[in-house]
Design an enzyme around this catalytic site. Structure first.
Site, PDB file in Angstrom:
ATOM      1  CB  CYS A 144       6.739   3.642   2.001  1.00 18.63           C
ATOM      2  SG  CYS A 144       4.932   3.537   2.082  1.00 18.63           S
ATOM      3  CB  ALA A 190      12.876   7.389   0.397  1.00 19.51           C
ATOM      4  CG  ASP A 198       9.440   8.154  -0.381  1.00 25.56           C
ATOM      5  OD1 ASP A 198       9.610   7.188   0.380  1.00 25.56           O
ATOM      6  OD2 ASP A 198       9.288   9.324   0.035  1.00 25.56           O
ATOM      7  CG  ASP A 204      -0.737   9.652  -0.346  1.00 25.52           C
ATOM      8  OD1 ASP A 204      -0.435   8.574   0.203  1.00 25.52           O
ATOM      9  OD2 ASP A 204      -1.536  10.465   0.156  1.00 25.52           O
ATOM     10  CB  CYS A 230      11.381   0.813  12.308  1.00 19.91           C
ATOM     11  SG  CYS A 230      11.001   2.496  11.779  1.00 19.91           S
TER      12      CYS A 230
END
Length: 688
Positions: free
Chosen positions: A167, A169, A203, A230, A309
């Site tokens: 993932c 980007a 991405d 995906d 995050c």
């Protein structure tokens, strides 16, 4: 109460609407209520955490580890910009000096405890702002949140590794992975610039995948390939080998998965208005799928880093424990407590409270109302503490904002020590079976259960994407496909002859173009063997976006020079600035023109020059008439000149009958001047 700030600054919300971030109150009652229930930290720590989330995020950047002059850029920043910052002030107070991040290797990352808006708007910090902008464009530094730097460091990437960023980007972590791949062990050479490994950056969003290109192109790497899929359904990458076809397995995988982002309140101010537990609940199953797919693609003995995050256990420990529980005997959590020793962290937690989006508590899946089954799978709940201890859940890393003035982050380092077996299925899959049984007649449900148990997550039967293009064509309808140039192509032959390229160093089968015919009409790119293997064996199963390094570009002569060039059979391809450094390692010495700094300044200060622009004693003037028509690679050894940064500079030079010019953009010229003269550079100050 959260502090309020007032200004005219506006930003966009998730819905794309303009909102004034400074008018947003730094408070969200549901967020506070939910995290008080979790008891992730002590009450005193929670007060500190909550306060830190309301404060502005510092500006942080790191120096690109793979450039040979990295330590010089670090020392140059300290020597030239610390004094400027020390004497600067905002309207309110004196600006604090930057600090080196104590846990980042070799002191190569810095934190300035002021926001990027203050840097951009303060006249006292104009030189600093230009340094950050120009050096970022040059690929020498990378502006990145400090905690975001942690996952790539824990992957321990080496030059021969096959690396996947699931993932990717916007690309700051991908850039770190590439730096590690290219990092010189002793000195820069062809194996450093063109190593045997590869970074594949994926991405799922097409626009974000194309944005990723801009971030990555700055690093001038021939070893990166950007794809658009995906992440939870990434196709297998096929390879050809002497013993037949096989799947590409990755030595290192980064799964920095989509998350609720509630560790990012400090930079995403709109989140104070938008935070809802619904987001995390909706992403949990997707996060498990991505992690599981990553482990399927991981080589035995390989390392995968899972990160978010988010502070939320249902996106972190719940996901990791569900997958570890499903893959017992094949995957383990790695203890990285001795790595990055000065990074302050907490251990993974072994207990958390599960709520619905309205913050109603459900002690177990059995207590869940039927209407919430689809939204809340069993994997949300913690396993018994004994089982979590067996999984070593404490080896996860939790980074809280108040520890070292950062955002919030979660990291788990996993190692695959055995291949996955066909029986390894997550509880998310089991939950789907359970849901269908609630809706189907008993006999039908029984048949469906049998079908589901026959499905596999094993390494031997990875998810396949079948080609669907007509007549074997590319089903992704690429406008600019990757096509390798035939080794007997006339243009390629001329390039090899013109630049005296040694085929023992660079093979002809390493060059490709971005057109269906495979004919070099504009740009020529270079890659390594593994890159080519991936491209040529996955045309109908993988959506390629960008990759390789632009190394040669066609440059047509003007009318006055064209006739002479055609008569002499002059090569119309020249070295592209992106690939100049790499090209310098494989073109013949006779194709390099060594000159001085004084001559370089004349070339940088003019769009085009003639012999009369150089003084009588100039080396460039003496050799001017001996330069071949067309392309030459200019070389200046700044280590022997009065230059702030002592490095080797290689610049494409183009000569026609009447004029000569260096083929650099204005920003490239400004950056080079800045590195030579420092912040007092006139071209730097006046933006010529």
């Amino acid at each position: 109460m959260g502090r309020k700030h007032y200004s005219s600054k506006k930003n966009r919300s998730k819905k794309g609407e303009f909102v004034n971030w400074d008018l947003i109150e730094r408070k969200n009652e549901n967020f506070e209520k939910y995290y008080r229930l979790q008891k992730l930290v002590t009450e005193d720590d929670f007060i500190l955490l909550k306060q830190k989330l309301t404060e502005q995020l510092p500006t942080t950047f790191r120096i690109t580890a793979s450039i040979p002059h990295a330590t010089q850029v670090r020392d140059y920043f300290i020597e030239h910009y610390y004094p400027l910052i020390e004497n600067a002030r905002t309207e309110d107070a004196k600006i604090p000096l930057p600090v080196s991040l104590p846990w980042y290797p070799d002191g190569m990352a810095f934190m300035l405890d002021i926001s990027k808006e203050v840097i951009r708007k303060s006249p006292h910090l104009k030189a600093l702002q230009e340094f950050l902008v120009l050096e970022t464009e040059a690929g020498d530094i990378n502006r990145q949140e400090s905690v975001s730097m942690v996952p790539p460091l824990l992957l321990n990437v080496e030059s021969h590794h096959k690396v996947l960023d699931m993932c990717a980007a916007p690309g700051s972590k991908t850039a770190q992975l590439l730096e590690a791949l290219h990092k010189p062990t002793k000195k820069e050479d062809i194996t450093t610039l063109l190593p045997s490994g590869i970074v594949i950056a994926n991405d799922s969003d097409n626009k974000r995948a194309h944005m990723l290109v801009h971030q990555i192109k700055r690093l001038n790497s021939p070893n990166v390939l950007i794809v658009n899929h995906d992440a939870s359904f990434l196709p297998n990458f096929h390879l050809s080998s002497p013993d037949g076809k096989k799947f590409l397995k990755f030595d290192r995988i980064l799964a920095d998965v989509p998350c609720s982002g509630d560790g990012t309140f400090r930079k995403n101010i709109a989140l104070w208005n938008e935070w809802s537990l619904k987001t995390a609940l909706g992403l949990h199953a997707t996060q498990i799928k991505i992690l599981m797919r990553g482990l399927q693609l991981l080589e035995k003995g390989g390392r995968l880093v899972y990160s978010t995050c988010s502070l939320n256990p249902i996106e972190n420990e719940a996901v990791v424990s569900a997958v570890l529980n499903a893959t017992r005997g094949s995957v383990r959590l790695v203890d990285v407590s001795s790595e990055l020793p000065q990074l302050k962290r907490s251990q993974g937690v072994d207990n958390w409270v599960v709520c619905d989006s309205d913050l109603n508590i459900y002690p177990s899946f059995d207590t869940l109302p039927k209407e919430l089954y689809e939204k809340m799978p069993p994997t949300l709940w913690p396993l018994p503490k004994k089982e979590l201890a067996e999984l070593n859940i404490q080896n996860c890393l939790r980074i809280y904002p108040h520890f070292q003035n950062t955002g919030g982050f979660f990291v788990a380092v996993l190692e695959k020590y055995e291949n996955l077996t066909s029986s390894m299925k997550t509880a998310v899959d089991d939950n789907k079976v359970f849901l269908r049984e609630q809706k189907l007649p008993s006999e039908q449900a029984s048949k469906k259960r049998k079908q589901d148990t026959q499905e596999t997550s094993s390494d031997s039967k990875l998810a396949e994407v079948k080609p669907k293009g007509k007549n074997g064509g590319n089903r992704f309808h690429e406008l600019d496909p990757f096509v390798y140039i035939k080794e007997d192509d006339q243009a390629l032959e001329k390039i090899y002859k013109k630049f005296g390229i040694d085929e023992a160093i660079i093979k002809k089968n390493q060059f490709f173009v971005r057109n269906v015919n495979g004919v070099p009409t504009k740009a020529i790119y270079i890659s390594n063997d593994l890159f080519r293997n991936v491209i040529e064996n996955n045309r109908n199963r993988v959506k390629f976006v960008h990759g390789g390094l632009k190394i040669f570009v066609r440059q047509d002569f003007g009318s006055l020079s064209r006739e002479i060039a055609e008569k002499n059979g002059t090569c119309v391809f020249r070295v592209q600035s992106d690939g100049a450094n790499l090209a310098s390692h494989f073109i013949a010495e006779s194709c390099l023109f060594h000159t001085t700094l004084s001559d370089l300044f004349i070339l940088l200060d003019h769009e085009a020059v003639t012999i009369d622009d150089f003084p009588e004693d100039s080396l460039f003037r003496k050799e001017y008439n001996h330069l071949d028509l067309g392309s030459t690679l200019l070389h200046v050894d700044l280590a022997k000149e009065e230059s702030v940064i002592k490095k080797q500079v290689y610049i494409p030079l183009w000569k026609s009958v009447r004029i000569c010019n260096v083929l650099l953009s204005n920003s490239e010229k400004r950056t080079l001047k800045l590195q030579i003269e420092g912040p007092q550079s006139s071209i730097h100050k006046h933006n010529t």
